[in-house]
Motif scaffolding. Structure first.
Motif, PDB file in Angstrom:
ATOM      1  N   TYR A 197       0.738  -1.170   0.085  1.00 48.06           N
ATOM      2  CA  TYR A 197      -0.126  -0.026  -0.171  1.00 48.06           C
ATOM      3  C   TYR A 197       0.823   1.164   0.010  1.00 48.06           C
ATOM      4  N   LEU A 198       1.823   1.264   1.054  1.00 53.33           N
ATOM      5  CA  LEU A 198       2.848   2.461   0.881  1.00 53.33           C
ATOM      6  C   LEU A 198       3.610   2.580  -0.084  1.00 53.33           C
ATOM      7  N   ALA A 199       4.092   1.534  -1.074  1.00 53.47           N
ATOM      8  CA  ALA A 199       5.034   1.516  -2.124  1.00 53.47           C
ATOM      9  C   ALA A 199       3.973   1.792  -3.056  1.00 53.47           C
ATOM     10  N   TYR A 200       3.052   1.435  -3.472  1.00 54.05           N
ATOM     11  CA  TYR A 200       2.013   1.444  -4.589  1.00 54.05           C
ATOM     12  C   TYR A 200       1.680   3.029  -4.536  1.00 54.05           C
ATOM     13  N   SER A 201       1.294   3.725  -3.355  1.00 55.60           N
ATOM     14  CA  SER A 201       0.990   5.043  -3.431  1.00 55.60           C
ATOM     15  C   SER A 201       2.302   6.042  -3.723  1.00 55.60           C
ATOM     16  N   GLU A 202       3.490   5.627  -3.220  1.00 59.65           N
ATOM     17  CA  GLU A 202       4.569   6.326  -3.299  1.00 59.65           C
ATOM     18  C   GLU A 202       4.762   6.313  -4.896  1.00 59.65           C
ATOM     19  N   ALA A 203       4.817   5.128  -5.501  1.00 57.89           N
ATOM     20  CA  ALA A 203       4.966   5.123  -7.079  1.00 57.89           C
ATOM     21  C   ALA A 203       3.983   5.857  -7.589  1.00 57.89           C
ATOM     22  N   GLY A 204       2.584   6.039  -7.162  1.00 64.60           N
ATOM     23  CA  GLY A 204       1.752   6.758  -7.988  1.00 64.60           C
ATOM     24  C   GLY A 204       2.150   8.154  -8.069  1.00 64.60           C
ATOM     25  N   PHE A 205       2.822   8.611  -6.910  1.00 67.53           N
ATOM     26  CA  PHE A 205       3.197   9.929  -6.991  1.00 67.53           C
ATOM     27  C   PHE A 205       4.468  10.289  -7.732  1.00 67.53           C
ATOM     28  N   ARG A 206       5.437   9.330  -7.634  1.00 69.01           N
ATOM     29  CA  ARG A 206       6.435   9.398  -8.350  1.00 69.01           C
ATOM     30  C   ARG A 206       6.369   9.502  -9.912  1.00 69.01           C
ATOM     31  N   SER A 207       5.410   8.737 -10.334  1.00 64.26           N
ATOM     32  CA  SER A 207       5.187   8.442 -11.964  1.00 64.26           C
ATOM     33  C   SER A 207       4.241   9.608 -12.377  1.00 64.26           C
ATOM     34  N   GLY A 208       3.839  10.512 -11.545  1.00 64.38           N
ATOM     35  CA  GLY A 208       3.047  11.608 -11.883  1.00 64.38           C
ATOM     36  C   GLY A 208       1.092  10.976 -12.057  1.00 64.38           C
ATOM     37  N   TYR A 209       1.032   9.936 -11.693  1.00 66.28           N
ATOM     38  CA  TYR A 209      -0.426   9.355 -11.925  1.00 66.28           C
ATOM     39  C   TYR A 209      -1.156  10.086 -10.753  1.00 66.28           C
ATOM     40  N   LEU A 210      -0.654  10.188  -9.628  1.00 69.76           N
ATOM     41  CA  LEU A 210      -1.362  10.795  -8.525  1.00 69.76           C
ATOM     42  C   LEU A 210      -0.419  12.247  -8.556  1.00 69.76           C
ATOM     43  N   ASP A 211      -1.438  13.175  -7.854  1.00 72.37           N
ATOM     44  CA  ASP A 211      -0.880  14.533  -7.188  1.00 72.37           C
ATOM     45  C   ASP A 211      -1.626  14.871  -5.954  1.00 72.37           C
ATOM     46  N   VAL A 212      -1.100  15.724  -5.152  1.00 71.00           N
ATOM     47  CA  VAL A 212      -1.750  16.232  -4.045  1.00 71.00           C
ATOM     48  C   VAL A 212      -1.743  17.804  -4.212  1.00 71.00           C
ATOM     49  N   ARG A 213      -3.075  18.419  -3.739  1.00 72.99           N
ATOM     50  CA  ARG A 213      -3.380  19.733  -4.013  1.00 72.99           C
ATOM     51  C   ARG A 213      -3.703  20.452  -2.741  1.00 72.99           C
ATOM     52  N   GLN A 214      -3.601  21.741  -2.493  1.00 74.15           N
ATOM     53  CA  GLN A 214      -4.406  22.464  -1.626  1.00 74.15           C
ATOM     54  C   GLN A 214      -5.034  23.669  -2.408  1.00 74.15           C
ATOM     55  N   VAL A 215      -6.405  23.333  -1.994  1.00 77.62           N
ATOM     56  CA  VAL A 215      -7.451  24.213  -2.607  1.00 77.62           C
ATOM     57  C   VAL A 215      -8.165  25.147  -1.887  1.00 77.62           C
ATOM     58  N   VAL A 216      -8.514  26.320  -2.386  1.00 80.29           N
ATOM     59  CA  VAL A 216      -9.236  27.417  -1.382  1.00 80.29           C
ATOM     60  C   VAL A 216     -10.420  27.401  -2.002  1.00 80.29           C
ATOM     61  N   LEU A 217     -11.587  27.526  -1.247  1.00 79.18           N
ATOM     62  CA  LEU A 217     -12.892  27.778  -1.898  1.00 79.18           C
ATOM     63  C   LEU A 217     -13.581  28.586  -1.037  1.00 79.18           C
ATOM     64  N   THR A 218     -14.024  29.605  -1.907  1.00 78.59           N
ATOM     65  CA  THR A 218     -15.152  30.626  -1.087  1.00 78.59           C
ATOM     66  C   THR A 218     -16.570  30.533  -1.641  1.00 78.59           C
ATOM     67  N   GLY A 219     -17.539  31.132  -1.155  1.00 78.45           N
ATOM     68  CA  GLY A 219     -18.737  31.138  -1.408  1.00 78.45           C
ATOM     69  C   GLY A 219     -19.019  32.322  -2.511  1.00 78.45           C
ATOM     70  N   GLY A 220     -17.873  32.799  -3.066  1.00 78.04           N
ATOM     71  CA  GLY A 220     -18.220  33.839  -4.145  1.00 78.04           C
ATOM     72  C   GLY A 220     -18.103  35.141  -3.799  1.00 78.04           C
ATOM     73  N   GLU A 221     -17.826  35.557  -2.274  1.00 78.80           N
ATOM     74  CA  GLU A 221     -17.922  36.772  -1.708  1.00 78.80           C
ATOM     75  C   GLU A 221     -16.523  37.647  -2.036  1.00 78.80           C
ATOM     76  N   ARG A 222     -15.687  37.030  -2.634  1.00 74.98           N
ATOM     77  CA  ARG A 222     -14.251  37.358  -2.761  1.00 74.98           C
ATOM     78  C   ARG A 222     -13.951  37.745  -4.371  1.00 74.98           C
ATOM     79  N   PRO A 223     -14.631  38.485  -4.908  1.00 77.11           N
ATOM     80  CA  PRO A 223     -14.163  38.744  -6.565  1.00 77.11           C
ATOM     81  C   PRO A 223     -12.861  39.162  -6.617  1.00 77.11           C
ATOM     82  N   GLY A 224     -12.177  38.892  -7.782  1.00 80.63           N
ATOM     83  CA  GLY A 224     -10.949  39.589  -8.041  1.00 80.63           C
ATOM     84  C   GLY A 224      -9.547  38.680  -7.577  1.00 80.63           C
ATOM     85  N   GLU A 225      -9.848  37.603  -6.735  1.00 73.95           N
ATOM     86  CA  GLU A 225      -8.665  36.498  -6.390  1.00 73.95           C
ATOM     87  C   GLU A 225      -8.241  35.959  -7.675  1.00 73.95           C
TER      88      GLU A 225
END
Length: 437
Positions: free
Chosen positions: A406-434
């Motif tokens: 499981y750990l090796a399979y997951s590591e391989a996913g990220f090393r190959s580019g098949y997987l990524d991890v992202r930080q995403v910010v969401l708003t309710g639409g009250e902050r235009p212009g960002e």
């Protein structure tokens, strides 16, 4: 440095299946029923794929190579050893990639460098099956069982099956922060001593993205063992964090008390769908992967409902290509069977679509999959180093091989580019212009 668990003790066939506890691992201890035709087709597909891949395949013992080597290369190639080729092909003929994973658990194949072999396979995933045969995929894969659906009751059971295995198990390979998600390192490659600071760097970035400071009311969907809640409270925030894991909650409460912030943190055993109130900030770290596609609307609907006007939601999510999401959404995989029942990794497109449908807007999106590959490497190496302690906790050799895969399979996913991890910010639409990056 490569660390791999020792192979399973072998019988005369070269595999360790006879030593697998049939009561705990019934589908690993016995070979699946499979027709001679399916097994023959699987063998042809596998051998064809191996001939085209940059790896070496050995069969029988560790010294007898098959002539499946790519041309023109003196470069070192990772080695996949088939200890019981007949069982290996039979499992793949019957169950595809589930069989591939079960064959590893049974000791029917091994590798001198497990991550490198899996990285090769992940990097060529679209080439493993000949184009004309891809339309027959449905005949080879299993559908997810209805019991894996993340209803309120189902989600509690699915979380229990992974996160309630043992706090002591997770403590063997996680760093002292007990943070079970990707770190953000100052530089790569990293070493084990970098991990606690890298985990705090990740948490602090999320808290900054969510605008967390003195007096912020923050709700966290997915407590883990409490490190994010502690750091938010140390900033002066008031934190309400929820989990479905009883074991995690008990340890998180102790850690929060030891940090001196129990007066500013509430840890509730509660499904995210039952949360009430509004908050300045919503934070959720690698929890969406446990939701399942059927409940993504409920997840983003909860985020939108909990977010006060002007508030921000900061999510950390593993992602994969959208085509793969479509291919695996209803497929029972080795990971869903043994590691994360009910889970499904989303794509960036799915996050954008489902969040927009809930009335949210993506205003920030950054990825750092190479940092997750390093995080997983450090976890895997620590797990292997301390495997005797894991065994002393009552986990057998089949579990050790499952967890290493499981750990090796997951590591391989990220090393190959098949997987990524992202930080995403969401708003309710009250902050235009960002900017959305």
């Amino acid at each position: 440095m490569t660390l791999t668990l020792p192979p399973a003790p072998h019988d005369e066939t070269g595999a360790g299946r006879h030593l697998v506890d049939a009561a705990r691992w019934p589908d690993v201890a016995r070979l699946p029923p499979a027709s001679a035709l399916r097994t023959s087709i699987a063998r042809r597909i596998v051998e064809r794929a191996f001939r085209r891949l940059p790896l070496r395949v050995r069969t029988g013992g560790a010294t007898a190579p098959l002539p499946h080597q790519p041309q023109g290369g003196a470069a070192r190639l990772p080695v996949l050893t088939l200890r019981d080729p007949d069982a290996f092909h039979r499992r793949i003929g019957a169950d595809g990639l589930i069989g591939f994973g079960e064959a590893y658990m049974a000791g029917e194949w091994d590798s001198d460098d497990l991550v490198e072999v899996l990285t090769v396979l992940a990097g060529h995933v679209d080439e493993l099956v000949p184009g004309p045969l891809r339309g027959l995929r449905r005949a080879w894969v299993r559908r997810r069982p209805p019991s894996d659906l993340n209803t309120v009751e189902g989600a509690r059971e699915n979380i229990h099956r992974h996160y309630d295995l043992s706090n002591d198990l997770f403590a063997t390979f996680l760093d002292p922060t007990l943070t079970y998600s990707s770190a953000v390192f100052a530089s790569l490659p990293a070493d084990a001593g970098d991990l606690p600071a890298a985990q705090h760097r990740k948490i602090d970035r999320l808290l900054d993205l969510a605008g967390t400071g003195p007096g912020t009311s923050l709700v966290e969907i997915g407590t883990g063992w409490g490190e994010l809640a502690i750091r938010a409270a140390l900033r002066g925030a008031r934190v309400h964090t929820v989990t479905l894991s009883r074991e995690q909650r008990e340890l998180a409460l102790r850690r929060i008390a030891d940090a001196g912030v129990a007066d500013r943190v509430t840890v509730e055993l509660c499904d995210y769908r039952r949360l009430e109130g509004t908050y300045d900030a919503v934070v959720s770290v690698e929890m969406i992967e446990a939701v399942g596609a059927a409940y993504w609307p409920a997840y983003f609907g909860a985020v939108r409902r909990l977010l006060a006007p002007g508030g921000r939601a900061a999510l950390q999510a593993i992602t994969m290509p959208h085509e793969q999401v479509l291919n695996t959404a209803r497929t029972h995989t080795w990971i869903s069977k043994y590691v994360f029942p009910g889970g499904l990794i989303p794509s960036r497109e799915a996050i954008a679509r489902e969040s927009a449908a809930a009335g949210l807007r993506v205003v920030h999106d950054t990825g750092y999959g190479d940092h997750y590959a390093e995080t997983l490497r450090l976890w895997r190496e620590e797990f292997v180093r301390r495997s005797a302690e894991v065994t002393a906790l009552g986990f057998d050799h089949a579990f050790l091989r499952m967890w290493e895969l499981y750990l090796a399979y997951s590591e391989a996913g990220f090393r190959s580019g098949y997987l990524d991890v992202r930080q995403v910010v969401l708003t309710g639409g009250e902050r235009p212009g960002e900017d959305a990056r």
